[in-house]
Motif scaffolding. Structure first.
Motif, PDB file in Angstrom:
ATOM      1  N   PRO A  77       0.792  -1.238   0.000  1.00  0.00           N
ATOM      2  CA  PRO A  77       0.000   0.000   0.000  1.00  0.00           C
ATOM      3  C   PRO A  77       0.820   1.282   0.000  1.00  0.00           C
ATOM      4  CG  PRO A  77       0.023  -0.962   2.197  1.00  0.00           C
ATOM      5  CD  PRO A  77       0.689  -1.957   1.285  1.00  0.00           C
ATOM      6  N   GLU A  78       2.110   1.226   0.307  1.00  0.00           N
ATOM      7  CA  GLU A  78       2.948   2.417   0.316  1.00  0.00           C
ATOM      8  C   GLU A  78       3.856   2.426  -0.909  1.00  0.00           C
ATOM      9  OE1 GLU A  78       2.943   4.994   2.758  1.00  0.00           O
ATOM     10  OE2 GLU A  78       1.043   3.967   3.158  1.00  0.00           O
ATOM     11  N   ARG A  79       4.266   3.629  -1.336  1.00  0.00           N
ATOM     12  CA  ARG A  79       5.159   3.739  -2.496  1.00  0.00           C
ATOM     13  C   ARG A  79       6.598   3.534  -2.033  1.00  0.00           C
ATOM     14  NH1 ARG A  79       5.120   8.601  -7.023  1.00  0.00           N
ATOM     15  NH2 ARG A  79       6.397   7.536  -8.570  1.00  0.00           N
ATOM     16  N   THR A  80       6.929   2.279  -1.804  1.00  0.00           N
ATOM     17  CA  THR A  80       8.248   1.912  -1.335  1.00  0.00           C
ATOM     18  C   THR A  80       8.498   0.466  -1.715  1.00  0.00           C
ATOM     19  OG1 THR A  80       9.692   1.840   0.611  1.00  0.00           O
ATOM     20  CG2 THR A  80       7.414   1.156   0.926  1.00  0.00           C
ATOM     21  N   THR A  81       9.703  -0.029  -1.459  1.00  0.00           N
ATOM     22  CA  THR A  81       9.979  -1.440  -1.707  1.00  0.00           C
ATOM     23  C   THR A  81       9.365  -2.279  -0.588  1.00  0.00           C
ATOM     24  OG1 THR A  81      12.090  -1.146  -0.575  1.00  0.00           O
ATOM     25  CG2 THR A  81      12.114  -1.034  -2.982  1.00  0.00           C
ATOM     26  N   THR A  82       9.166  -3.572  -0.857  1.00  0.00           N
ATOM     27  CA  THR A  82       8.527  -4.446   0.124  1.00  0.00           C
ATOM     28  C   THR A  82       9.329  -4.514   1.417  1.00  0.00           C
ATOM     29  OG1 THR A  82       7.595  -5.771  -1.677  1.00  0.00           O
ATOM     30  CG2 THR A  82       7.623  -6.767   0.520  1.00  0.00           C
ATOM     31  N   CYS A  83      10.658  -4.508   1.309  1.00  0.00           N
ATOM     32  CA  CYS A  83      11.482  -4.612   2.513  1.00  0.00           C
ATOM     33  C   CYS A  83      11.386  -3.377   3.392  1.00  0.00           C
ATOM     34  CB  CYS A  83      12.946  -4.900   2.149  1.00  0.00           C
ATOM     35  SG  CYS A  83      13.740  -3.573   1.199  1.00  0.00           S
ATOM     36  N   GLN A  84      10.959  -2.261   2.828  1.00  0.00           N
ATOM     37  CA  GLN A  84      10.816  -1.026   3.584  1.00  0.00           C
ATOM     38  C   GLN A  84       9.368  -0.749   3.989  1.00  0.00           C
ATOM     39  OE1 GLN A  84      13.609   1.117   4.550  1.00  0.00           O
ATOM     40  NE2 GLN A  84      14.402  -0.925   4.098  1.00  0.00           N
ATOM     41  N   LEU A  85       8.478  -1.679   3.672  1.00  0.00           N
ATOM     42  CA  LEU A  85       7.086  -1.572   4.097  1.00  0.00           C
ATOM     43  C   LEU A  85       6.968  -2.127   5.505  1.00  0.00           C
ATOM     44  CD1 LEU A  85       4.059  -1.038   3.337  1.00  0.00           C
ATOM     45  CD2 LEU A  85       3.986  -3.444   2.601  1.00  0.00           C
ATOM     46  N   HIS A  86       6.383  -1.376   6.418  1.00  0.00           N
ATOM     47  CA  HIS A  86       6.280  -1.802   7.809  1.00  0.00           C
ATOM     48  C   HIS A  86       4.847  -2.195   8.157  1.00  0.00           C
ATOM     49  CE1 HIS A  86      10.158   0.306   7.840  1.00  0.00           C
ATOM     50  NE2 HIS A  86      10.461  -0.513   8.832  1.00  0.00           N
ATOM     51  N   MET A  87       4.734  -3.039   9.163  1.00  0.00           N
ATOM     52  CA  MET A  87       3.437  -3.623   9.500  1.00  0.00           C
ATOM     53  C   MET A  87       2.473  -2.615  10.125  1.00  0.00           C
ATOM     54  SD  MET A  87       3.954  -6.418   8.176  1.00  0.00           S
ATOM     55  CE  MET A  87       2.298  -7.034   8.509  1.00  0.00           C
ATOM     56  N   ARG A  88       2.960  -1.432  10.477  1.00  0.00           N
ATOM     57  CA  ARG A  88       2.060  -0.404  10.998  1.00  0.00           C
ATOM     58  C   ARG A  88       1.081   0.098   9.945  1.00  0.00           C
ATOM     59  NH1 ARG A  88       7.204   1.676  11.551  1.00  0.00           N
ATOM     60  NH2 ARG A  88       7.926   3.100   9.912  1.00  0.00           N
ATOM     61  N   HIS A  89       1.325  -0.255   8.685  1.00  0.00           N
ATOM     62  CA  HIS A  89       0.403   0.137   7.623  1.00  0.00           C
ATOM     63  C   HIS A  89      -0.756  -0.834   7.490  1.00  0.00           C
ATOM     64  CE1 HIS A  89       3.052   3.349   6.361  1.00  0.00           C
ATOM     65  NE2 HIS A  89       4.059   2.509   6.287  1.00  0.00           N
ATOM     66  N   PHE A  90      -0.795  -1.852   8.358  1.00  0.00           N
ATOM     67  CA  PHE A  90      -1.898  -2.812   8.379  1.00  0.00           C
ATOM     68  C   PHE A  90      -2.585  -2.740   9.739  1.00  0.00           C
ATOM     69  CE2 PHE A  90       1.330  -4.296   5.462  1.00  0.00           C
ATOM     70  CZ  PHE A  90       0.602  -4.636   4.326  1.00  0.00           C
ATOM     71  N   ASN A  91      -3.798  -3.271   9.797  1.00  0.00           N
ATOM     72  CA  ASN A  91      -4.574  -3.240  11.032  1.00  0.00           C
ATOM     73  C   ASN A  91      -4.699  -4.633  11.630  1.00  0.00           C
ATOM     74  OD1 ASN A  91      -5.233  -0.403  10.782  1.00  0.00           O
ATOM     75  ND2 ASN A  91      -6.696  -0.990   9.180  1.00  0.00           N
ATOM     76  N   ASP A  92      -4.836  -4.679  12.936  1.00  0.00           N
ATOM     77  CA  ASP A  92      -5.033  -5.942  13.624  1.00  0.00           C
ATOM     78  C   ASP A  92      -6.269  -6.652  13.059  1.00  0.00           C
ATOM     79  OD1 ASP A  92      -4.605  -7.933  15.592  1.00  0.00           O
ATOM     80  OD2 ASP A  92      -6.114  -7.009  16.887  1.00  0.00           O
ATOM     81  N   GLY A  93      -6.085  -7.923  12.700  1.00  0.00           N
ATOM     82  CA  GLY A  93      -7.195  -8.701  12.154  1.00  0.00           C
ATOM     83  C   GLY A  93      -7.322  -8.661  10.649  1.00  0.00           C
ATOM     84  N   ASP A  94      -6.461  -7.917   9.974  1.00  0.00           N
ATOM     85  CA  ASP A  94      -6.527  -7.825   8.514  1.00  0.00           C
ATOM     86  C   ASP A  94      -6.235  -9.178   7.852  1.00  0.00           C
ATOM     87  OD1 ASP A  94      -7.176  -5.178   8.419  1.00  0.00           O
ATOM     88  OD2 ASP A  94      -5.213  -4.467   7.740  1.00  0.00           O
ATOM     89  N   THR A  95      -6.823  -9.347   6.674  1.00  0.00           N
ATOM     90  CA  THR A  95      -6.464 -10.449   5.786  1.00  0.00           C
ATOM     91  C   THR A  95      -5.597  -9.874   4.680  1.00  0.00           C
ATOM     92  OG1 THR A  95      -8.483 -11.704   6.245  1.00  0.00           O
ATOM     93  CG2 THR A  95      -7.319 -12.214   4.200  1.00  0.00           C
ATOM     94  N   VAL A  96      -4.405 -10.436   4.502  1.00  0.00           N
ATOM     95  CA  VAL A  96      -3.428  -9.900   3.561  1.00  0.00           C
ATOM     96  C   VAL A  96      -3.087 -10.949   2.524  1.00  0.00           C
ATOM     97  CG1 VAL A  96      -1.148  -8.852   3.299  1.00  0.00           C
ATOM     98  CG2 VAL A  96      -2.468  -8.443   5.397  1.00  0.00           C
ATOM     99  N   ASP A  97      -3.296 -10.618   1.251  1.00  0.00           N
ATOM    100  CA  ASP A  97      -2.939 -11.506   0.150  1.00  0.00           C
ATOM    101  C   ASP A  97      -1.526 -11.178  -0.324  1.00  0.00           C
ATOM    102  OD1 ASP A  97      -5.435 -12.637   0.265  1.00  0.00           O
ATOM    103  OD2 ASP A  97      -6.254 -11.518  -1.419  1.00  0.00           O
TER     104      ASP A  97
END
Length: 249
Positions: A77-97
């Motif tokens: 969801p952020e304009r960055t590489t996957t390794c620089q994406l942090h889990m704070r951009h997701f919510n507790d209980g989310d389903t992530v594909d």
């Protein structure tokens, strides 16, 4: 944080793949996305399951190896590489594909790993300059106008991650190819191969099976280094210029 992950699992290039669901908890908000996958893999290994294969190297956002599609977005969801994406951009209980790059020119090797060697062959077709032998030239011997230097640096930032291809509805590699062509063609050092570079690299791109560009713009939106969409127009201008000068066969 607790998450439900649906991850693409595929044993090898010839085997069929499927989305497999995993529940994972105790995920800290400050973890990177790859650290979260490491945590999941530790759990899988401890219970005797095969860990998820995914590409990574520097984990500093500069090599482009870590690309995956997260909830339909290249690198997430952020304009960055996957390794620089942090889990704070997701919510507790989310389903992530979590899926690999989806492109005919990037065949899946295993799980989230794809073969991006098509990019290497595009660069090999013309992404170089003539190097004279002898002593190193004086740094100021060939002046470069600041506008050209800025243009070259902007395009040289491309890390070849493939997010542009994964995001494009046509699986086009035009943004990647244009970045590699433009950052050399604008410099005097790249002048000797200017015409052959664009003709050979574009031809190789087509031979590799990438889709055609319809200027949807998703490539530039997904690019973690901000390569601009007008880069494609600049490459097309170079290609038309070189085509008119090329000898007819």
């Amino acid at each position: 944080m607790r998450l439900t992950l649906r991850v693409w699992r595929q044993r090898n290039a010839d085997a069929p793949g499927e989305m497999v669901t995993y529940d994972i908890d105790d995920i800290a908000e400050d973890m990177s996305f790859l650290e979260m996958l490491d945590t999941l893999n530790e759990t899988l290994i401890l219970r005797g399951d095969e860990p998820i294969a995914f590409d990574h190297d520097c984990r500093e956002g500069i090599c482009g190896a870590c690309g995956v599609v997260i909830n339909g977005d290249a690198h997430g969801p952020e304009r960055t590489t996957t390794c620089q994406l942090h889990m704070r951009h997701f919510n507790d209980g989310d389903t992530v594909d979590v899926e690999p790059w989806r492109a005919g020119a990037f065949p899946v090797v295993k799980d989230l790993v794809v073969d991006r060697s098509a990019f290497d062959r595009i660069i090999g077709a013309g992404g170089y300059i003539s190097v004279p032998t002898g002593a190193a030239p004086e740094a100021h011997a060939t002046p470069v106008p600041k506008a050209d230097a800025d243009f070259a640096f902007e395009h040289a930032e491309c890390i070849g991650c493939g997010a542009c291809v994964a995001a494009c509805p046509n699986g086009s590699a035009m943004l990647f190819t244009s970045a590699k062509i433009n950052h050399l063609n604008v410099l005097p050092q790249g002048a000797p191969e200017r015409e052959t570079r664009v003709l050979d690299m574009v031809a190789t791109m087509d031979e590799e099976g990438f889709g055609g560009c319809t200027l949807a713009g998703e490539c530039a939106t997904a690019c973690p280094k901000g390569i601009p969409l007008p880069s494609i127009a600049a490459m097309n201008k170079e290609w038309l210029r070189a085509s008119r000068k090329a000898p007819r066969r």
